[in-house]
Design an enzyme around this catalytic site. Sequence first.
Site, PDB file in Angstrom:
ATOM      1  N   LYS A 145      -9.295   1.819  -2.035  1.00  0.00           N
ATOM      2  CA  LYS A 145      -9.527   1.282  -0.684  1.00  0.00           C
ATOM      3  C   LYS A 145     -10.899   1.678  -0.154  1.00  0.00           C
ATOM      4  O   LYS A 145     -11.228   2.873  -0.084  1.00  0.00           O
ATOM      5  CB  LYS A 145      -8.423   1.797   0.240  1.00  0.00           C
ATOM      6  CG  LYS A 145      -8.414   1.206   1.645  1.00  0.00           C
ATOM      7  CD  LYS A 145      -7.167   1.701   2.375  1.00  0.00           C
ATOM      8  CE  LYS A 145      -7.029   1.145   3.762  1.00  0.00           C
ATOM      9  NZ  LYS A 145      -5.780   1.621   4.416  1.00  0.00           N
ATOM     10  N   ASN A 179      -6.947   6.140  -1.921  1.00  0.00           N
ATOM     11  CA  ASN A 179      -5.852   5.223  -1.601  1.00  0.00           C
ATOM     12  C   ASN A 179      -6.046   4.011  -2.520  1.00  0.00           C
ATOM     13  O   ASN A 179      -6.979   3.237  -2.339  1.00  0.00           O
ATOM     14  CB  ASN A 179      -5.941   4.837  -0.116  1.00  0.00           C
ATOM     15  CG  ASN A 179      -4.774   3.983   0.343  1.00  0.00           C
ATOM     16  OD1 ASN A 179      -4.064   3.398  -0.460  1.00  0.00           O
ATOM     17  ND2 ASN A 179      -4.589   3.898   1.651  1.00  0.00           N
ATOM     18  N   ASN A 184       0.411  -1.064   5.252  1.00  0.00           N
ATOM     19  CA  ASN A 184       1.304  -0.348   6.179  1.00  0.00           C
ATOM     20  C   ASN A 184       0.613  -0.462   7.535  1.00  0.00           C
ATOM     21  O   ASN A 184      -0.378   0.239   7.786  1.00  0.00           O
ATOM     22  CB  ASN A 184       1.384   1.154   5.860  1.00  0.00           C
ATOM     23  CG  ASN A 184       2.171   1.498   4.618  1.00  0.00           C
ATOM     24  OD1 ASN A 184       3.324   1.894   4.674  1.00  0.00           O
ATOM     25  ND2 ASN A 184       1.521   1.371   3.482  1.00  0.00           N
ATOM     26  N   GLU A 186       0.858  -1.198   0.000  1.00  0.00           N
ATOM     27  CA  GLU A 186       0.000   0.000   0.000  1.00  0.00           C
ATOM     28  C   GLU A 186       0.894   1.248   0.000  1.00  0.00           C
ATOM     29  O   GLU A 186       1.952   1.251   0.657  1.00  0.00           O
ATOM     30  CB  GLU A 186      -0.826  -0.026   1.297  1.00  0.00           C
ATOM     31  CG  GLU A 186      -1.638   1.230   1.581  1.00  0.00           C
ATOM     32  CD  GLU A 186      -2.217   1.249   3.007  1.00  0.00           C
ATOM     33  OE1 GLU A 186      -1.535   0.807   3.960  1.00  0.00           O
ATOM     34  OE2 GLU A 186      -3.366   1.694   3.153  1.00  0.00           O
ATOM     35  N   CYS A 233      -4.641  -3.067   2.827  1.00  0.00           N
ATOM     36  CA  CYS A 233      -4.393  -2.976   4.269  1.00  0.00           C
ATOM     37  C   CYS A 233      -5.596  -3.285   5.143  1.00  0.00           C
ATOM     38  O   CYS A 233      -5.951  -4.440   5.321  1.00  0.00           O
ATOM     39  CB  CYS A 233      -3.776  -1.621   4.614  1.00  0.00           C
ATOM     40  SG  CYS A 233      -3.035  -1.644   6.264  1.00  0.00           S
ATOM     41  N   GLU A 284      -6.288   8.790   7.397  1.00  0.00           N
ATOM     42  CA  GLU A 284      -6.751   8.354   6.064  1.00  0.00           C
ATOM     43  C   GLU A 284      -8.135   8.899   5.736  1.00  0.00           C
ATOM     44  O   GLU A 284      -8.419   9.242   4.592  1.00  0.00           O
ATOM     45  CB  GLU A 284      -6.764   6.824   5.976  1.00  0.00           C
ATOM     46  CG  GLU A 284      -5.373   6.242   5.869  1.00  0.00           C
ATOM     47  CD  GLU A 284      -5.401   4.779   5.477  1.00  0.00           C
ATOM     48  OE1 GLU A 284      -5.953   4.444   4.433  1.00  0.00           O
ATOM     49  OE2 GLU A 284      -4.863   3.968   6.257  1.00  0.00           O
TER      50      GLU A 284
END
Length: 360
Positions: A141, A123, A235, A53, A210, A161
């Site tokens: 994502k 993302n 991550n 990621e 992730c 995020e």
Amino acid sequence: MTSSQPSSRHLVVAAGQLGPVHVGDSRESVIERMCILLDEAASRKVKLVVFPELALTTFFPRYLLDDQELKSYFDVDDPTQGGIAQAPRVKRLFDHARSHAIDICVGYAERAVQPDGSHVDYNTSVYYSADAGKVVGKYRKVHLPGAVEPYTAAGAYQQLEKRYFRPGDLGFPAFRAPGLIDGALKKKDGVTDPAQSKLRGDPIIGILICNDRRWAEGWRVYGLQGTEIVCCGYNTTAFATKATGEMVDMSAEEAEAEVLLHHKLSCQGNSYMNACFSINVAKTGVEDGNPLVGGTIIVHPNGHIIQEAETKQDELVVAEIDLEDCRRGKEKTFAFEKHRRVEHYRMILDRAGAIEPELL
Ligand code: CDT
């Protein structure tokens, strides 16, 4: 076996684990490291390398950034300019993969140019097919962790995020990757009975990013599209903090072991329950003082870890897989078309929060 049935569904795949990428590291230096891993992959006959990621930069959602600072972490994905594979700062990576005839799946911060010229940030991970010479799969994502507003407690670890990215708008779109399996069944072969074509076409791929790996829902949507390989970069912090800033009450070693346990449970359990391989790839090591967990693993459809990273640095983790191994789970143990009881699953679609039964 008919003449069009592939004699083998063996494939050599790899996780391109990356060590830390610090704030001051340039895109060029990271891409150089990734190209070195691709060179090694070529020498080991690998056909697919999955990278983490947000592979090209440090994990910047841990910082509160202004618009100008933020901009430097994003790569512009403009469909009118050939998309990310042609983006000037990243093109070299895709060209290098193609020169080795290796597919890559890579995560990056996507600044998606809209038809009216505005942009939306995601993302994202894309799947680039060397055979097709272009991106054939894209995932944004869906499950964004963290918060919009930074925690204010002294020492709090930020995970912003939700502030920097819009939740993915593409769902969980499985796709086929051409050129990986010799003799893969094609539409032109004229096999119209799904029972005859199942698990004989080009490999079916799904992407997660992730935090998504902890949610059974995404894996299942891929399972319902016959996905054979899930590619998942991450991550993940190697410690646990409370929103108030203090560490959860356990030693650093215990916290890291717990993080690894949950990571492995998620990947192994969901690979088994959807009868697919999964390639789960860390960005790891200590980024500017922030420890990220390792634990890069390639998981078999029976849930076993078949290959695992040995370091917290750049490392190529290679496995030869046989997609035929997905068959038992897909056709026998689970066989969704026979055994799913969809009339009982409504709540999964309708409800986000948990509503407990009435108190006794
Ligand atoms: N990058 C990412 O999604 N990390 C999350 C941490 C969530 S903690 C608020 C993960 O699931 O690993």
